[in-house]
Scaffold this active site. Structure first.
Site, PDB file in Angstrom:
ATOM      1  N   ARG A   1       0.834  -1.202   0.000  1.00  0.00           N
ATOM      2  CA  ARG A   1       0.000   0.000   0.000  1.00  0.00           C
ATOM      3  C   ARG A   1       0.868   1.250   0.000  1.00  0.00           C
ATOM      4  O   ARG A   1       0.650   2.188  -0.782  1.00  0.00           O
ATOM      5  CB  ARG A   1      -0.919  -0.009   1.239  1.00  0.00           C
ATOM      6  CG  ARG A   1      -1.730   1.262   1.420  1.00  0.00           C
ATOM      7  CD  ARG A   1      -2.504   1.236   2.736  1.00  0.00           C
ATOM      8  NE  ARG A   1      -1.650   1.188   3.905  1.00  0.00           N
ATOM      9  CZ  ARG A   1      -1.036   2.238   4.444  1.00  0.00           C
ATOM     10  NH1 ARG A   1      -1.193   3.440   3.923  1.00  0.00           N
ATOM     11  NH2 ARG A   1      -0.274   2.102   5.508  1.00  0.00           N
ATOM     12  N   ARG A   2       1.870   1.276   0.881  1.00  0.00           N
ATOM     13  CA  ARG A   2       2.750   2.437   0.967  1.00  0.00           C
ATOM     14  C   ARG A   2       3.650   2.538  -0.268  1.00  0.00           C
ATOM     15  O   ARG A   2       3.838   3.616  -0.814  1.00  0.00           O
ATOM     16  CB  ARG A   2       3.593   2.346   2.248  1.00  0.00           C
ATOM     17  CG  ARG A   2       2.787   2.586   3.512  1.00  0.00           C
ATOM     18  CD  ARG A   2       3.560   2.249   4.763  1.00  0.00           C
ATOM     19  NE  ARG A   2       2.823   2.645   5.971  1.00  0.00           N
ATOM     20  CZ  ARG A   2       3.079   2.180   7.190  1.00  0.00           C
ATOM     21  NH1 ARG A   2       4.042   1.280   7.373  1.00  0.00           N
ATOM     22  NH2 ARG A   2       2.369   2.598   8.234  1.00  0.00           N
TER      23      ARG A   2
ATOM     24  N   CYS B   1      -3.045  -8.852   3.035  1.00  0.00           N
ATOM     25  CA  CYS B   1      -1.768  -8.126   3.003  1.00  0.00           C
ATOM     26  C   CYS B   1      -1.000  -8.399   1.704  1.00  0.00           C
ATOM     27  O   CYS B   1       0.111  -7.945   1.532  1.00  0.00           O
ATOM     28  CB  CYS B   1      -0.922  -8.471   4.229  1.00  0.00           C
ATOM     29  SG  CYS B   1      -0.643 -10.215   4.456  1.00  0.00           S
TER      30      CYS B   1
END
Length: 299
Positions: free
Chosen positions: A129-130, A240
């Site tokens: 995500r980052r 994740c």
């Protein structure tokens, strides 16, 4: 009466747990609290990226098992570590006030924000995500995968010659390490993980006594935000393995929810927002998930 509280053993997990216990003691001075440290798979396997060792639940399963087995009475987690659905027999109690949900940059001396960084600067993060949101804003950056607790990651700036790392503001604030923050990443650059900065207080479904004890630290605004963001998480069936984020803002009795969803390689990344009534927070989360998946599948 004694209540046994289960938590991970990291510095941050203990800071969070002790904060909750202190708050509960204020409202229930007659109760004795005991903190029990439980090791999870995510704590034991530290040499692999999270997406290589399993799915959501890496930091929660073992603690939840002890809750089901009545070895503990209350489990405290970071809400962002919680899978989209809980094991049968468990539920969330009231949610306390959320910390700052944003992500931040901790940078090498001499840099102040994301635009200061030189071309090709090395930034450490283990999160897809980052990673993909950073690269969307600054495609020239070099992302270096890192893991570990807060202190370990901060040390890696020097040990691995990085220009900076990405962390959650909440963790640094709670651990008293906010002096390390160089730059708060605005939500329009980096949408946080769903419910980032909120704590999950998990109890057995039939434990009404525990529910009553915890109700004193409930924060209604946080509960609305978490309902919307986790509604989105459930709607996209997030894990994740993929970049996925959600952030809910409440203004004038309306909520605005932004969501992010992408593929494992970061080739496809969809970001959309939706506005609605605070009473329908979870439903709005599902609605946004539906809209985003529709666009994602058409790419």
């Amino acid at each position: 009466m004694k209540i046994v509280v289960g938590t991970r053993g990291s510095k941050l997990a203990l800071v969070q747990t002790n904060w909750v216990v202190d708050e509960l003691k204020k409202a229930n001075p007659e109760i004795e609290f005991e903190v029990k440290i439980i090791k999870t798979k995510g704590d034991l396997v530290t040499h692999l990226p999270l997406h290589k060792i399993g799915d959501k639940g890496l930091f929660t399963k073992e603690i939840e098992q002890q809750l089901l087995d009545k070895e503990i009475d209350l489990a405290i987690h970071s809400m962002k570590d919680m899978p989209s659905s809980l094991p049968e027999g468990l539920k969330f109690a009231s949610i306390p006030k959320r910390e700052d949900p944003r992500d931040v940059l901790v940078l090498k001396e001499g840099y102040n924000d994301i635009n200061d960084l030189p071309k090709g600067a090395k930034i450490g993060t283990g999160s897809k995500r980052r990673t993909y949101q950073l690269l969307k804003y600054r495609p020239d950056l070099e992302i270096v995968p890192i893991r570990g607790n807060i202190d370990t990651r901060i040390r890696k700036i020097e040990d691995e010659n990085l220009d900076g790392i990405v962390l959650a503001a909440a963790g640094l604030n709670r651990a008293g390490l906010n002096h390390h923050i160089s730059y708060h990443l605005p939500v329009d650059i980096m949408i946080p993980a769903p419910a980032q900065g909120a704590l999950a207080l998990e109890i057995r479904e039939d434990d009404s006594n525990m529910e009553k004890i915890i109700s004193h630290i409930k924060d209604e605004m946080t509960e609305i935000q978490v309902a919307a963001e986790r509604g989105f998480l459930r709607g996209v069936n997030g894990s994740c393995h993929i970049p996925m984020g959600a952030y809910c803002e409440i203004k004038d009795n309306k909520l605005n929810l932004s969501g992010l969803y992408g593929d494992e390689e970061g080739n496809k990344l969809v970001i959309k927002s939706i506005t609605g009534a605070i009473e329908e927070a979870e439903k709005i989360g599902f609605e946004l998930a539906k809209n985003i998946l529709k666009e994602y599948n058409s790419l």
